[in-house]
Design an enzyme around this catalytic site. Structure first.
Site, PDB file in Angstrom:
ATOM      1  N   TYR A 137      44.740  -8.205  63.982  1.00 14.15           N
ATOM      2  CA  TYR A 137      45.937  -8.584  63.229  1.00 14.15           C
ATOM      3  C   TYR A 137      46.782  -9.507  64.095  1.00 14.15           C
ATOM      4  CZ  TYR A 137      50.297  -7.892  60.542  1.00 14.15           C
ATOM      5  OH  TYR A 137      51.444  -8.059  59.810  1.00 14.15           O
ATOM      6  N   LYS A 165      43.241 -10.483  60.231  1.00 13.58           N
ATOM      7  CA  LYS A 165      44.365 -10.691  59.332  1.00 13.58           C
ATOM      8  C   LYS A 165      45.252 -11.782  59.937  1.00 13.58           C
ATOM      9  CE  LYS A 165      48.449  -8.577  57.278  1.00 13.58           C
ATOM     10  NZ  LYS A 165      49.344  -7.388  57.212  1.00 13.58           N
TER      11      LYS A 165
END
Length: 302
Positions: A137, A165
């Site tokens: 992320y 992400k």
């Protein structure tokens, strides 16, 4: 929906965590919300990410939320399990796995800002020890540092690291990650709702979405159209959602989305300190946008 061969494809709402006025978790509302989203056709759910106010949850609460969501639905559940402390992230990842999570979302270490070598060691330590699919992320606005493109490329070759992400807002960087990992079983997912359509056009395979909490069907329609190559339809839905997406980031996430949830009667707007309720002006604007999406005016009391 047309699916890709990538590990993660489609729409994964980044769920809010509903709180009672005394700050306790409303587990009944949490389970009802998970069921509502699953019934709307999403591909999975993200529990206890940034939108779920993970920063103010204890580790025990974190695990309880993951257990409640996984028990409530049959769709895959991704658990946010990151930390700026590798030992803590490893412990939370193990506990999330034991709680029934199907995958992990691991924010990059924040505040201490590791160099690329330390960043890679951090992620490899967790991937070597926890046998679940793991998503890197990258959100430098919260962590203070990007995951280097070269680090993402290297980590994508680890069998347990299967996604990224992207919430940097930098399409050049995101496109570079997509290009460099194209030959791996590795998904790049949008972490910025306003960039979901552009990212899908570059080869991303889905989104971990804030706006999908209140407009899951439209978000699914956007991603479905783009993944099937119908970018005209995807653009039309993108334009329908654009005012909502802008409103949901007028103040720090998840302040606006929790207000939107309350307006729609999906859950309380209460947040744990130090976050505060949405300002009156923004609340009125948000209510109007939600009303237009429903085809009728919506009023909300200040």
């Amino acid at each position: 929906m047309t699916r890709t061969d990538e590990p993660f494809s489609g729409v994964y709402p980044a769920m809010t965590t509903p709180f009672e006025s005394d700050d306790s978790i409303d587990f009944d509302q949490l389970r009802a919300d998970a069921q509502r989203l699953a019934d709307a056709g999403v591909d999975g759910l993200l529990a206890v990410g940034s939108t779920g106010e993970s920063a103010t949850l204890s580790h025990d609460e974190h695990v309880e939320v993951v257990e409640a969501v996984t028990d409530a639905v049959d769709v895959p559940v991704i658990a946010g399990a990151g930390s700026n402390n590798t030992r803590e992230a490893l412990e939370l990842s193990r506990r999330s796995a034991d709680a029934g999570a199907d995958a992990l979302l691991l924010i990059s270490p924040y505040y201490n800002k590791p160099e690329p070598e330390g960043m890679e060691r951090h992620y490899r330590t967790i991937a070597d020890e926890v046998d679940l699919p793991q998503i890197l992320y990258n959100v430098p606005s919260r962590t203070g540092r990007n995951i280097a493109v070269e680090t993402a490329e290297s980590l994508a070759r680890h069998e347990n690291i299967v996604g990224y992400k992207a919430a940097s807002g930098d399409l050049n960087r995101i496109g570079d990650v997509i290009e460099r990992t194209r030959d791996e079983e590795f998904s790049v997912l949008s972490g910025d709702d306003f960039l979901t359509l552009p990212m899908l056009s570059l080869g991303a395979t889905g989104t971990i979405s804030v706006s999908a909490n209140v407009e899951p069907e439209r978000t699914v329609a956007l991603v479905e159209a783009a993944l099937s190559g119908d970018f005209a339809e995807a653009r039309e839905v993108h334009e329908e959602l654009a005012p909502l997406v802008r409103a949901l980031f007028e103040e720090t996430n998840p302040i606006p989305v929790k207000e939107a949830m309350e307006i729609r009667d999906y859950g309380p707007a209460h947040l744990r300190s130090p976050l505060s309720r949405l300002s009156e002006d923004h609340r009125a604007e948000l209510a109007g946008i939600l009303g237009e999406l429903e085809g009728e005016p919506t009023e909300v009391q200040p």
